[in-house]
Design a protein around this motif. Structure first.
Motif, short mmCIF file in Angstrom:
data_model
loop_
_atom_site.label_atom_id
_atom_site.label_comp_id
_atom_site.label_asym_id
_atom_site.label_seq_id
_atom_site.Cartn_x
_atom_site.Cartn_y
_atom_site.Cartn_z
N LYS A 20 0.80 -1.16 -0.05
CA LYS A 20 -0.16 0.02 -0.16
C LYS A 20 0.77 1.29 -0.16
CE LYS A 20 -3.59 0.31 -0.23
NZ LYS A 20 -4.37 0.66 -1.34
N LYS A 21 1.98 1.19 0.53
CA LYS A 21 2.92 2.32 0.54
C LYS A 21 3.17 2.88 -0.83
CE LYS A 21 6.50 2.62 2.93
NZ LYS A 21 7.86 2.36 4.23
N PHE A 22 3.52 1.51 -1.71
CA PHE A 22 3.73 1.79 -3.13
C PHE A 22 2.52 2.37 -3.82
CE2 PHE A 22 2.74 0.45 -7.51
CZ PHE A 22 3.82 1.21 -8.20
N ASP A 23 1.55 2.15 -3.53
CA ASP A 23 0.12 2.62 -4.03
C ASP A 23 -0.18 4.27 -3.97
OD1 ASP A 23 -0.47 0.30 -5.05
OD2 ASP A 23 -2.34 -0.02 -3.60
N GLY A 24 0.54 4.56 -2.87
CA GLY A 24 0.75 6.03 -2.67
C GLY A 24 1.57 7.02 -3.30
N LYS A 25 2.58 5.86 -3.91
CA LYS A 25 3.63 6.67 -4.85
C LYS A 25 3.52 6.30 -6.45
CE LYS A 25 6.35 7.70 -0.89
NZ LYS A 25 7.04 8.96 -0.64
N ALA A 26 2.73 5.76 -6.64
CA ALA A 26 2.53 5.04 -8.02
C ALA A 26 2.25 6.02 -9.03
CB ALA A 26 1.32 4.09 -8.20
N ASP A 27 1.46 6.87 -8.83
CA ASP A 27 1.15 8.06 -9.92
C ASP A 27 2.47 9.06 -10.23
OD1 ASP A 27 1.10 9.51 -7.68
OD2 ASP A 27 -0.79 10.60 -8.18
N GLN A 28 3.61 8.95 -9.26
CA GLN A 28 4.63 9.90 -9.56
C GLN A 28 5.53 9.15 -10.30
OE1 GLN A 28 6.05 11.19 -5.80
NE2 GLN A 28 4.04 11.08 -4.78
N TYR A 29 5.45 7.96 -10.59
CA TYR A 29 6.60 7.28 -11.25
C TYR A 29 6.00 6.49 -12.77
CZ TYR A 29 9.57 8.20 -7.37
OH TYR A 29 10.26 8.98 -6.42
N LEU A 35 11.55 -7.49 -1.40
CA LEU A 35 10.89 -8.65 -1.84
C LEU A 35 9.26 -8.33 -2.39
CD1 LEU A 35 10.27 -11.93 -1.82
CD2 LEU A 35 9.36 -11.91 0.15
N THR A 36 8.62 -7.34 -1.64
CA THR A 36 7.65 -6.95 -2.17
C THR A 36 7.45 -6.02 -3.39
OG1 THR A 36 6.71 -6.89 0.29
CG2 THR A 36 5.49 -5.41 -1.38
N LEU A 37 8.40 -5.33 -3.34
CA LEU A 37 8.43 -4.16 -4.56
C LEU A 37 8.75 -5.32 -5.88
CD1 LEU A 37 10.62 -1.50 -3.28
CD2 LEU A 37 8.36 -1.52 -4.02
N HIS A 38 9.54 -6.20 -5.61
CA HIS A 38 9.83 -7.39 -6.66
C HIS A 38 8.72 -8.02 -7.23
CE1 HIS A 38 13.03 -9.86 -8.45
NE2 HIS A 38 12.07 -10.69 -8.83
N GLU A 39 8.15 -8.67 -6.03
CA GLU A 39 7.14 -9.79 -6.49
C GLU A 39 5.74 -8.84 -6.95
OE1 GLU A 39 7.86 -12.56 -7.20
OE2 GLU A 39 9.70 -12.80 -6.25
N SER A 40 5.24 -7.85 -6.19
CA SER A 40 4.10 -7.49 -6.23
C SER A 40 4.06 -6.29 -7.05
CB SER A 40 3.42 -7.09 -4.74
OG SER A 40 4.08 -6.20 -4.20
N ALA A 41 4.02 -4.88 -6.64
CA ALA A 41 4.11 -3.75 -7.55
C ALA A 41 5.28 -2.76 -7.03
CB ALA A 41 2.90 -2.97 -7.44
N PRO A 42 6.28 -2.20 -7.72
CA PRO A 42 5.84 -2.25 -9.36
C PRO A 42 6.53 -3.57 -10.12
CG PRO A 42 7.78 -0.72 -8.85
CD PRO A 42 7.31 -1.64 -7.78
N GLY A 43 6.73 -4.66 -9.34
CA GLY A 43 7.22 -5.62 -9.84
C GLY A 43 6.23 -6.68 -10.60
N HIS A 44 6.27 -7.98 -10.48
CA HIS A 44 5.67 -8.87 -11.30
C HIS A 44 4.22 -8.86 -11.57
CE1 HIS A 44 9.37 -10.91 -12.07
NE2 HIS A 44 9.59 -11.53 -10.79
N ALA A 45 3.46 -8.57 -10.24
CA ALA A 45 2.15 -8.42 -10.21
C ALA A 45 1.50 -7.01 -10.82
CB ALA A 45 1.43 -8.47 -8.83
N PHE A 46 2.68 -6.16 -11.06
CA PHE A 46 2.40 -4.88 -11.74
C PHE A 46 2.77 -4.86 -13.36
CE2 PHE A 46 3.37 -0.39 -12.99
CZ PHE A 46 2.43 0.19 -12.40
N GLN A 47 3.86 -5.35 -13.51
CA GLN A 47 4.46 -5.53 -14.93
C GLN A 47 3.65 -6.36 -15.77
OE1 GLN A 47 6.89 -8.36 -15.97
NE2 GLN A 47 6.01 -7.53 -18.07
#
Length: 576
Positions: free
Chosen positions: A340-349, A399-411
């Protein structure tokens, strides 16, 4: 007049080239459309269905089918070599590069009879069957098809055993040491009641649209299928594994020691890295990158004022209770919080976000003891909650960035949601996909995902883990390294737990080349970004760059580099 004639001639050649494109494009489309339609009937085991459909049978894998596949792909490769790439349009040129590499890898796999070794330390054909239960069951036909599929298990397992015996006879097996304990997942099924197996899982909660009486009929049918077909087939396979396969599996580790070993290992390097690098070149790159990462690790140790050397710091990280979850639920919740921390930054990247979401679920218990820390893909982020003292919280953000978002479950969903692209483009290319996921870990430093220096060190440990794979994989398969050398190298250069190091090394031993894709892929993306930043200056837009990389989907690394060159030439304009 001569200058004018030359100009006219040049213009005419240009016109002819553009005019030729549709013919070349049509020829290429006919080749890949026909082959892809045929390939779907083959149901390759290492390719996911392009729909959620639940089939009524398992794949055909017998030797005659495998020979048919080899001949078909060799013929396709010959057809592709007859196409003039320069005559293709820009989009079809990318399709050609992706498709040719894909078919060439399929030909090599058939040539080396990879199907005679349908398991490794990480997974096997019988554990992979559990993935079908994660599909969405909507209609009674879905359930009926699945029951029919379970009734096909005995035939499927028999054919696998025939292939494995052929591999055993020629010394083409995973190394014996990597098979220790891998029979436990079979025994778990054999010793379970039908309703307690993973195969019954979709029947525990069925759609209300299916009448209650029909639900009961389907449940009774699946219990019968599991009891009379699935469990006996697992019992026979278990006996084969324990009595015949595991005791006689090859005692050596190196891919070079397998039949036609050096050529086989080089084919795996090409498949997984999409480069023509040699084992020696990759080994040297790994050593260079490890030296850089260790220097970064030293900076973090100084930041936290640790009094001691790197081995002492690694021991501290592996043993201090503050770095480990007390319960599986705590580990899962921390993973969810980081996502969820990633979700808060996603639109900036990122300019374009996937519509698909993902669930966070524990690795199934029958796989967990020998599974990686986590794995992600469309709709799911699997977190391994087995052996909590081996699952460091300081590594969880990476691990979470790699496997979930913006990693595999995002890409992967971003790629799958593209329109107007041939279906074969959805196949996974490890150098691109794993390279992107590893890049996502580094990106976390810019995004502010890492809250403490220890979490930054966790990211660096993960970077070292992947860079060390370049050293360890080539060391094992081309340079005569022992398992003990590989274990020691990872223990000395990463903060991974002893359990993780053991499962990882066994994975590299039994899966030659795959471990090389991660760091080489990340290096290609980092190099492309640096090139774009230097060329575009203030015009560089990180969102446009990321969108351009992701919009491609899985492609060979040279295709990615060429696309970023075009991105630069177009002034840094994104694809949307």
């Amino acid at each position: 007049m001569k200058k004018l004639s030359a100009a006219i001639a040049a213009g005419l050649l240009c016109t002819l080239a553009h005019a030729a494109a549709p013919d070349a494009d049509t020829k290429l489309r006919a080749i890949y459309t026909s082959e892809w339609e045929w390939r779907q009937t083959q149901r390759l085991e290492d390719e996911e269905d392009d729909t959620n459909g639940i089939r009524a049978t398992l794949p055909r894998i017998d030797a005659a089918t495998q020979l048919e596949r080899r001949r078909r792909w060799e013929a396709v490769l010959a057809q592709l070599d007859g196409i003039d790439e320069k005559g293709l349009s820009a989009s079809e040129r990318i399709n050609y590069a992706v498709y040719r590499a894909q078919v060439a890898a399929l030909v090599q796999n058939q040539h080396f009879r990879e199907y005679e070794k349908p398991l490794n330390a990480d997974s096997a054909f019988w554990t992979n069957m559990a993935y079908e239960t994660r599909k969405t069951f909507l209609t009674k036909d879905d359930y009926a098809n699945y029951i029919a599929q379970l009734n096909d298990v005995p035939r499927y397992f028999r054919d696998q055993v025939v292939n494995m015996r052929a591999g055993l006879a020629r010394g083409f097996t995973p190394p014996r040491v990597t098979l220790t304990g891998r029979d436990a997942s079979l025994a778990k099924v054999v010793n379970a009641k039908p309703v307690d197996t993973a195969f019954y899982e979709p029947f525990k909660s069925m759609p209300s649209a299916i009448p209650a009486a029909e639900q009961e009929r389907l449940r009774a049918a699946v219990v019968t299928a599991i009891a009379t077909k699935v469990i006996p087939a697992h019992a026979q396979l278990l006996a084969f594994m324990r009595d015949e396969y595991m005791p006689r599996a090859t005692p050596t580790l190196a891919a070079h020691s397998l039949p036609d070993g050096p050529a086989y290992y080089q084919s795996k390097i090409v498949e997984y890295t999409t480069t023509t690098l040699t084992a020696d070149e990759i080994h040297a790159i790994g050593l260079q990158e490890m030296a850089k990462i260790r220097a970064e690790m030293g900076q973090v140790m100084a930041q936290v004022k640790f009094q001691g050397d790197l081995p002492a710091f690694l021991h501290f990280l592996r043993t201090d209770a503050q770095f480990y979850a007390k319960t599986p639920e705590e580990l899962l919740m921390r993973a969810a919080w980081i996502a969820k921390k990633f979700d808060g930054k996603a639109d900036q990247y990122f300019g374009r976000l996937p519509r698909s979401r993902f669930a966070i679920v524990p690795v199934p218990p029958e796989q967990a003891p020998y599974y990686t820390s986590g794995r992600g893909g469309p709709g799911v982020y699997l977190v391994n909650t087995y052996n909590l003292p081996a699952r460091a919280l300081y590594s969880l953000p990476a691990l979470t960035l790699h496997e979930s978002a913006p990693g595999h479950a995002f890409q992967m969903p971003v790629a799958l949601e593209q329109t107007g692209r041939p279906a074969f483009r959805n196949a996974y290319i490890s150098a691109y996909g794993e390279g992107w996921a590893l890049y996502a870990e580094r990106l976390g430093t810019e995004m502010g995902i890492y809250d403490t220096p220890y979490e930054v060190f966790g990211m660096l440990s993960y970077q070292a883990w992947r860079a060390s794979r370049l050293v360890v994989d080539t060391g094992i398969h081309a340079k005569g390294w022992t398992r003990e050398q590989a274990l020691r190298y990872l223990m000395e250069n990463t903060a991974l737990s002893e359990h993780e190091v053991a499962t990882e090394v066994d994975r590299y031993i039994s899966w030659p080349g795959q471990a090389l894709s991660y760091y080489l892929g990340e290096m290609a993306i980092v190099d492309a970004r640096r090139k774009a930043e230097a060329a575009l200056g203030t015009k560089f837009d990180i969102r446009a760059f990321h969108d351009t990389v992701l919009e491609l989907g899985s492609v060979p690394l040279p295709v990615l580099a060429a696309r970023i060159d075009r991105f630069i030439a177009e002034g840094g304009k994104g694809p949307y």
